[in-house]
Scaffold this active site. Structure first.
Site, short mmCIF file in Angstrom:
data_model
loop_
_atom_site.label_atom_id
_atom_site.label_comp_id
_atom_site.label_asym_id
_atom_site.label_seq_id
_atom_site.Cartn_x
_atom_site.Cartn_y
_atom_site.Cartn_z
N LEU A 122 47.92 24.32 55.24
CA LEU A 122 46.82 24.98 54.52
C LEU A 122 46.28 24.01 53.47
O LEU A 122 47.06 23.30 52.84
CB LEU A 122 47.37 26.25 53.83
CG LEU A 122 46.47 26.93 52.79
CD1 LEU A 122 45.26 27.60 53.48
CD2 LEU A 122 47.26 27.99 52.00
N HIS A 167 44.89 35.99 32.58
CA HIS A 167 44.79 34.76 33.36
C HIS A 167 46.17 34.36 33.92
O HIS A 167 46.29 33.90 35.04
CB HIS A 167 44.22 33.62 32.51
CG HIS A 167 42.80 33.88 32.06
ND1 HIS A 167 41.82 34.32 32.92
CD2 HIS A 167 42.20 33.76 30.85
CE1 HIS A 167 40.68 34.45 32.27
NE2 HIS A 167 40.88 34.13 31.00
N ARG A 170 43.50 38.23 26.50
CA ARG A 170 42.87 37.79 27.75
C ARG A 170 43.74 36.77 28.50
O ARG A 170 43.80 36.76 29.72
CB ARG A 170 41.49 37.21 27.48
CG ARG A 170 40.47 38.24 27.00
CD ARG A 170 39.15 37.58 26.70
NE ARG A 170 38.60 36.92 27.88
CZ ARG A 170 37.92 37.54 28.83
NH1 ARG A 170 37.69 38.84 28.75
NH2 ARG A 170 37.45 36.88 29.86
N ASP A 216 37.92 37.49 39.91
CA ASP A 216 37.30 38.10 38.72
C ASP A 216 38.13 39.28 38.20
O ASP A 216 38.80 39.96 38.98
CB ASP A 216 35.88 38.56 39.09
CG ASP A 216 35.02 38.78 37.86
OD1 ASP A 216 35.44 38.40 36.74
OD2 ASP A 216 33.92 39.35 38.00
N ARG A 239 28.05 39.65 42.77
CA ARG A 239 27.27 38.46 42.40
C ARG A 239 27.93 37.21 42.94
O ARG A 239 29.14 37.17 43.13
CB ARG A 239 27.25 38.31 40.86
CG ARG A 239 26.34 39.22 40.12
CD ARG A 239 26.22 38.77 38.67
NE ARG A 239 27.50 38.77 37.97
CZ ARG A 239 28.08 39.85 37.46
NH1 ARG A 239 27.47 41.02 37.55
NH2 ARG A 239 29.24 39.77 36.84
N LEU A 240 27.10 36.15 43.13
CA LEU A 240 27.66 34.87 43.58
C LEU A 240 28.10 34.00 42.41
O LEU A 240 28.93 33.10 42.58
CB LEU A 240 26.61 34.10 44.39
CG LEU A 240 26.67 34.27 45.89
CD1 LEU A 240 25.66 33.36 46.57
CD2 LEU A 240 28.06 33.96 46.43
N GLU A 292 30.62 36.13 55.45
CA GLU A 292 30.74 37.58 55.27
C GLU A 292 31.30 37.82 53.87
O GLU A 292 32.17 37.06 53.41
CB GLU A 292 31.74 38.16 56.28
CG GLU A 292 31.36 37.98 57.73
CD GLU A 292 30.30 38.97 58.18
OE1 GLU A 292 30.18 40.04 57.57
OE2 GLU A 292 29.59 38.66 59.15
N SER A 346 34.52 27.88 36.15
CA SER A 346 33.12 27.57 36.48
C SER A 346 32.49 26.70 35.41
O SER A 346 33.00 26.61 34.28
CB SER A 346 32.32 28.87 36.62
OG SER A 346 32.12 29.45 35.34
N TRP A 375 32.73 26.89 30.37
CA TRP A 375 32.82 26.03 29.17
C TRP A 375 32.20 26.73 27.96
O TRP A 375 32.45 26.33 26.82
CB TRP A 375 32.11 24.69 29.40
CG TRP A 375 32.79 23.78 30.36
CD1 TRP A 375 32.31 23.35 31.57
CD2 TRP A 375 34.08 23.14 30.23
NE1 TRP A 375 33.21 22.50 32.19
CE2 TRP A 375 34.31 22.36 31.38
CE3 TRP A 375 35.07 23.16 29.23
CZ2 TRP A 375 35.46 21.60 31.57
CZ3 TRP A 375 36.24 22.40 29.43
CH2 TRP A 375 36.42 21.64 30.59
N GLY A 423 40.24 39.38 32.51
CA GLY A 423 40.05 39.87 31.14
C GLY A 423 40.15 41.39 31.09
O GLY A 423 40.83 41.95 30.22
N ARG A 424 39.50 42.06 32.06
CA ARG A 424 39.54 43.53 32.07
C ARG A 424 40.96 44.05 32.34
O ARG A 424 41.40 45.04 31.78
CB ARG A 424 38.56 44.08 33.12
CG ARG A 424 37.15 44.19 32.58
CD ARG A 424 36.13 44.31 33.67
NE ARG A 424 35.88 43.01 34.28
CZ ARG A 424 35.12 42.83 35.35
NH1 ARG A 424 34.57 43.86 35.95
NH2 ARG A 424 34.91 41.61 35.82
C1 FPP Z 1 37.64 35.58 35.79
O1 FPP Z 1 38.16 36.61 35.01
C2 FPP Z 1 38.60 34.52 35.96
C3 FPP Z 1 38.49 33.28 35.40
C4 FPP Z 1 37.39 32.88 34.53
C5 FPP Z 1 39.53 32.25 35.60
C6 FPP Z 1 40.31 32.32 36.87
C7 FPP Z 1 41.66 31.83 36.57
C8 FPP Z 1 42.81 32.31 37.09
C9 FPP Z 1 42.89 33.32 38.14
C10 FPP Z 1 44.11 31.84 36.60
C11 FPP Z 1 44.35 30.43 36.70
C12 FPP Z 1 44.24 29.91 38.05
C13 FPP Z 1 44.85 28.81 38.42
C14 FPP Z 1 44.57 28.23 39.75
C15 FPP Z 1 45.81 28.17 37.54
P1 FPP Z 1 37.38 37.01 33.66
O2 FPP Z 1 38.10 36.36 32.55
O3 FPP Z 1 35.94 36.67 33.80
O4 FPP Z 1 37.61 38.54 33.65
P2 FPP Z 1 36.64 39.65 33.04
O5 FPP Z 1 35.34 39.57 33.79
O6 FPP Z 1 37.37 40.92 33.29
O7 FPP Z 1 36.50 39.33 31.58
#
Ligand code: FPP
Length: 235
Positions: A126, A32, A28, A15, A189-190, A202, A60, A64, A18-19
């Site tokens: 792995l 990523h 954003r 997570d 959060r989950l 854990e 997730s 979408w 974006g921030r």
């Molecule tokens: C959450 O950050 C992250 C995602 C929704 C996507 C996770 C993707 C990657 C780490 C890059 C791609 C990964 C692979 C395996 C190619 P957020 O956008 O929700 O951040 P924010 O909460 O700060 O807005």
């Protein structure tokens, strides 16, 4: 091989991309992209530490709902990631697997996924499990539907449905449950991630955003887990 104080399976909610980007005045998608680099750090840390499985929440079911442009950027990034990782995973003896409703992904991503999964199928150092179009509730509902179908055809009787039956019908049937969950960017959060499988895990929450979470942060999280594990192992 892992010893009892080393987690066998680590799950990660990546997570804060974006921030991270916002703090730098970047779009954003730059967050990523930087996040994809951190995936390499995490994979290398697992290989160094003898961790056998890592599950990464890459997209997730709820993602979408993001703007089309961001979804497009994430799918493109995934495709590029897979194109470059194929070779790297072979060199490092890493196997790629996926969980989630991957049939919803664009054809080009699915083709790349199938290719890398097939190429790396016999690798054994792995297993990297990408959770894509994944939601824990969706997964449990899908498993329930499959069990109900078996009950309706007489393949299973209702009394035979145990927690093991449920586990065997989840996307993760062939993997052990995660021992450790890492979540970055300070959120507790989950977010619909591995709801069934994280029952006994854990939790380790890092204040860092995912693009800043490097190999040494990953090691620290595992070290923290090992300390807790040793303490309880002695009781
Ligand atoms: C959450 O950050 C992250 C995602 C929704 C996507 C996770 C993707 C990657 C780490 C890059 C791609 C990964 C692979 C395996 C190619 P957020 O956008 O929700 O951040 P924010 O909460 O700060 O807005």
């Amino acid at each position: 091989m892992s010893d009892s104080a080393t987690p066998r399976h680590v799950a990660v909610i990546m997570d804060g991309n974006g921030r991270w980007a916002q703090a730098r005045g970047l779009p954003r998608k730059a967050g990523h992209r930087a996040g994809a680099e951190s995936v390499r750090e995490a994979v290398d840390a697992c290989l160094d530490l003898g961790i056998e499985f890592i599950t990464l929440y890459a997209f997730s079911s709820e993602n979408w709902n993001r703007p089309e442009k961001e979804i497009e950027a994430l799918m493109k990034l995934l495709e590029q990631f897979l194109k470059t990782k194929g070779k790297e995973f072979m060199k490092k003896n890493v196997r790629l697997r996926t969980i989630g409703q991957t049939h919803l992904l664009p054809d080009s991503c699915r083709a790349q996924l199938a290719k890398v999964e097939k190429e790396t199928a016999n690798n054994s150092a792995l297993t990297v499990i990408l959770a894509l179009s994944y939601g824990g509730r969706e997964e449990i509902a899908d498993a329930s539907r499959r069990i109900a179908e078996k009950v309706s055809t007489g393949e299973l009787s209702p009394e035979d449905v145990t927690k093991e039956t449920v586990a065997q019908h989840l996307d993760t049937a062939e993997f052990p449950d995660p021992d450790l969950l890492i979540r970055t960017s300070g959120e507790f959060r989950l977010s619909n991630f591995l709801l069934w499988q994280l029952s006994y895990a854990e939790f380790f929450i890092s204040e860092k955003n995912w693009p800043d979470f490097n190999k040494s942060d990953f090691r620290d999280a595992v070290e923290d887990y090992s300390r807790r594990h040793r303490r309880f192992g002695g009781l």
